[in-house]
Design an enzyme around this catalytic site. Structure first.
Site, PDB file in Angstrom:
ATOM      1  N   LYS A   1      52.089  62.572  44.346  1.00  0.00           N
ATOM      2  CA  LYS A   1      52.831  61.736  43.034  1.00  0.00           C
ATOM      3  C   LYS A   1      52.150  60.419  42.956  1.00  0.00           C
ATOM      4  O   LYS A   1      51.998  59.762  44.193  1.00  0.00           O
ATOM      5  CB  LYS A   1      54.357  61.728  43.445  1.00  0.00           C
ATOM      6  CG  LYS A   1      55.050  61.582  42.032  1.00  0.00           C
ATOM      7  CD  LYS A   1      54.967  62.824  41.178  1.00  0.00           C
ATOM      8  CE  LYS A   1      56.386  62.829  40.274  1.00  0.00           C
ATOM      9  NZ  LYS A   1      56.360  64.222  39.542  1.00  0.00           N
TER      10      LYS A   1
ATOM     11  N   THR B   1      55.971  67.435  43.937  1.00  0.00           N
ATOM     12  CA  THR B   1      55.806  66.094  43.994  1.00  0.00           C
ATOM     13  C   THR B   1      57.076  65.382  43.255  1.00  0.00           C
ATOM     14  O   THR B   1      57.309  64.148  43.715  1.00  0.00           O
ATOM     15  CB  THR B   1      54.741  65.846  42.948  1.00  0.00           C
ATOM     16  OG1 THR B   1      54.919  66.042  41.509  1.00  0.00           O
ATOM     17  CG2 THR B   1      53.454  66.453  43.337  1.00  0.00           C
TER      18      THR B   1
ATOM     19  N   ARG C   1      24.398  28.926  40.035  1.00  0.00           N
ATOM     20  CA  ARG C   1      24.993  29.702  39.093  1.00  0.00           C
ATOM     21  C   ARG C   1      26.418  29.667  39.424  1.00  0.00           C
ATOM     22  O   ARG C   1      26.999  29.195  40.184  1.00  0.00           O
ATOM     23  CB  ARG C   1      24.355  31.220  39.108  1.00  0.00           C
ATOM     24  CG  ARG C   1      24.787  32.067  40.498  1.00  0.00           C
ATOM     25  CD  ARG C   1      24.194  33.515  40.298  1.00  0.00           C
ATOM     26  NE  ARG C   1      24.621  34.061  41.702  1.00  0.00           N
ATOM     27  CZ  ARG C   1      24.646  35.248  41.752  1.00  0.00           C
ATOM     28  NH1 ARG C   1      24.063  36.159  40.751  1.00  0.00           N
ATOM     29  NH2 ARG C   1      25.067  35.653  42.981  1.00  0.00           N
TER      30      ARG C   1
ATOM     31  N   GLN D   1      26.106  39.859  47.997  1.00  0.00           N
ATOM     32  CA  GLN D   1      26.069  40.469  49.311  1.00  0.00           C
ATOM     33  C   GLN D   1      26.288  39.593  50.697  1.00  0.00           C
ATOM     34  O   GLN D   1      27.144  39.914  51.348  1.00  0.00           O
ATOM     35  CB  GLN D   1      24.640  41.133  49.627  1.00  0.00           C
ATOM     36  CG  GLN D   1      24.590  42.572  48.609  1.00  0.00           C
ATOM     37  CD  GLN D   1      24.051  42.323  47.171  1.00  0.00           C
ATOM     38  OE1 GLN D   1      24.317  41.222  46.716  1.00  0.00           O
ATOM     39  NE2 GLN D   1      23.276  43.398  46.750  1.00  0.00           N
TER      40      GLN D   1
END
Lengths: 281, 281, 281, 281
Positions: C11, C55, C172, C215
């Site tokens: 669910k 569920t 930036r 990164q």
């Protein structure tokens, strides 16, 4: 001194799905918004709810009236609801907004399935119905109808000031998500036929006109709708300009002859206008 | 005969982020909607764009005017934009809607960082500024401000008809996502101070009143805002009722003493009203 | 031959709001997703539901267990739920995902209100708890945490091919909507303290590092989180690059010295990586 | 010691619209997501971008390759993109996800318009293509395909514990928003024909089977797809259970014979499973 100004209240997003269970099932799927205006001042200024139709009751009423009244067009169901609510003592005006989400039968192995459906997508039919103590009025329309012209659309001749950088263009993509409503002069005998005629006219006119701007297209389409159905008094359109910009391919050694575009979600132009029969007509 | 009715056009969702780069940076983050009304009939009826300020030009103008004019409250920037656009020959009225998304400095190892920020969330400050050839007007407000009362909220005494199943309750959760706007009598010297006072008043009043309904709460809060700032003429609120329903725990052997709720997104109540100084005040 | 491969069910979006009603109320607001894996093959291949926890039952269990088990961190509630579900005969693994929507007391006229709250916004605390027959595991994290660096962010030194047009930049704006999760080596005594430490570390590190790329920032932040809490084994981040582009003001007679930006929703970069203690550590 | 774990990066939501301009125009409308994996460790641990294909370059590549390579199915365009990106020195694997938004010609006054279109709605065709240094693989599929069965759907025989209140039902509405993908054993000569066959099979099977649960329906549909196309190796479906609950009309003096339902957005069941050819087949 302080006073109450304009006010209204109601229930929004009442979700109703009905199944008519014959040999072949029919599915209807609506979202209904309800809004009341009237003599509700005491609820605000005195905390007195004696006249306030509970929004929970409003929701229940949608379900309770559906078996008997949702048998035809959404406009007719909206009228039944609006006329019901306006009978409550304090209610001077009831407005019912309906959106119909279309489903179509699935193709089974032996033709259309009698009991399986697919959400159609691509458009929502809408209606807004209002009742007061003496009269009713109705608008019909569509929303979320996304269309595009890849030719016969221009935008030029606009004024240039120190902040203008847009180039004039005689051939551009014009795309929009149509919200259109038309106001009926009086209730109709055949809401569905009127809607089908006007939708077909809207699409055919969009396809087959030369556009100088979104504004110009609204005028052309509005005229066509008013000509197609003598029962409507005015048309209102709300057309976002879903910009498609030519991609500069020159840095990559190519030329872009109107073939490669980027679709951008924001910012977007927005043009809204009403086209109507003039008073003297 | 067919004629053009009400119409307007403009650019929506112009996204502007500015950085003022001193020893400590300041970030401003706005979404701006622009809308013009005026003598644009020829664009519709004749495809003549000679008077149509391109929406692309409107977008450029937001960026071009920002360095000089976005130095204080969004209302002041909106006024500069509206007054700029209304100088165009065909423009009779320019409306600028601004939403400010707040950022706050992050805590670095040595106190607030000079150049790193976090989106604040929890509320958007709004303004709507209009200019025509002779006057300007301004509204300020908030949206997406979600608040909840876990006590001192009731809903009872409402009429019961055959479709009423809601039980009366003297103690419920009331939650809403506030959209509130207040109209200023005239431009302010200190928009920010006014906004801070009204937001503080709105929240404190929401917290510290006994509510008989959402309608009643609008009245109480509207009165408080008008009392807190003599410079505003009216307050409009749009309050969805974000329903929280008690979960029935009895099947599981428990009792629910107002502790376990399910929050539901739809359907939802919606109450909209204006509270204003009366004409004779 | 055809066989069943990986499968799970459960669910989603169970909405739970609790109020602890002392002299000062406490509000908790969760969205819970539940997912089960195990010996459910017969449900697929034979239409036999004899082992299928409905569920709807899963949803009920969230409400039924809340009074006793939602007394501390969401991780502890998730463990109680996961350990409950894994006792069902067919269930080999139960996964509980929890999102906590924070509310803070409103300021009333006499200090913090005891029974009125404001949705905090700006971040969602998350947890994912898994139980199988022999062990439990837990991740904690945050999502929808939007942050921005207006300095100390660069992107340069990347390779250039025939399709590269991006200019190198040593200064930036870097903005992102942080989704971060950290996996705990074993259940904690104090989930809340760990979460507070790691969130503070994440934000302070974001503010106070020089970034060569998204990164690079993930690596720097991941290292800091692992150093700040010996109890976590790995950190995973999912960072969209919410691009802010400098607006060219030259056509309007101005220069843009890193002050005027347009924020764009799409396309966006997306960087996802895990930083972890190495096996030999 | 700390090390980098799994990582990938790329550009999301690249929006590409193409127009082929013959006597009759053809419109293609794609959203493309790009993701790369490979030897990018230095970008993280040393801030060295020497191997990092800029995500801006990735976006440009989509536009640059479209004129030559977007001439057939989206799978073929995805292969061209993936094979391009995997030639970059550091890239070990490139994954391209494509969504195609369908447009259909509008009906003009004289038949289908050559240069005006309507967004079809009701389904999105998808593909995921992966290339590494030695091989390619492809999945095709659909998403946002909303379907409903108004008969021949049951849910019964499930276990009951102290938290179970759901009643067994042999006749319910089952509605879902289908996300389905099928993995091809090898690249196809005719992607479009395969897709058409599998979509038709999926819909016809959904319409014409007796369902004991969503799980059961996945198995029946998965088997049918594998039988319909020997070129696919496995099928994965993700089916939310879009609950439609019977409204209790008894308080209003009516009975509900499976005709009046409320559609609810949350919570919702979610069933995900793969059906595949077994290894020994």
């Amino acid at each position: 001194m302080i006073e109450l100004g304009a006010n209204r209240y109601g229930k929004q997003s009442v979700r109703l799905v009905t199944v008519v269970r014959g040999p072949v099932h029919t599915v209807r799927d609506l979202t209904v918004d309800l809004s009341l205006e009237g003599a509700f001042e005491a609820a605000y200024t005195a905390g007195d709810n004696g006249a306030v139709v509970a929004t929970d009751t409003m929701k229940n009423t949608v379900y309770a009236l559906a078996p008997e009244h949702l048998t035809g067009a959404i406009e007719a169901f909206g009228l039944a609801l609006a006329q019901h609510f306006v009978t409550a003592p304090a209610v001077a005006r009831a407005t019912v907004t309906l959106r119909e989400h279309a489903w179509q039968p699935l193709d089974g192995p032996d033709g259309p399935a009698p009991d399986a459906f697919r959400r159609t997508g691509g458009m929502t039919r809408t209606a807004v119905v209002t009742a007061d103590e003496v009269a009713v009025s109705a608008e019909s329309g569509v929303e979320d109808l996304v269309v595009m012209k890849t030719a016969r659309s221009a935008f030029s001749g606009f004024p240039r000031d120190r902040y203008t950088t847009l180039r004039e263009v005689r051939d551009r993509i014009m795309a929009t998500r149509v919200t259109a409503t038309w106001r009926h002069g009086s209730p109709r005998d055949d809401w569905d036929k009127s809607h089908a005629t006007l939708l077909r006219t809207l699409l055919a006119t969009f396809a087959d006109h030369d556009s100088e701007s979104v504004q110009h297209s609204i005028w052309v389409m509005g005229q066509a709708l008013l000509a197609a159905d003598a029962g409507i008094a005015e048309v209102t359109m709300r057309l976002p300009n879903l910009h498609h910009w030519l991609v500069d391919l020159e840095p990559f050694g190519g030329a872009n002859r109107g073939e490669i575009y980027v679709a951008t979600p924001e910012p977007y132009g927005l043009i809204e206008a009403t086209v109507r029969r003039s008073a003297g007509a």
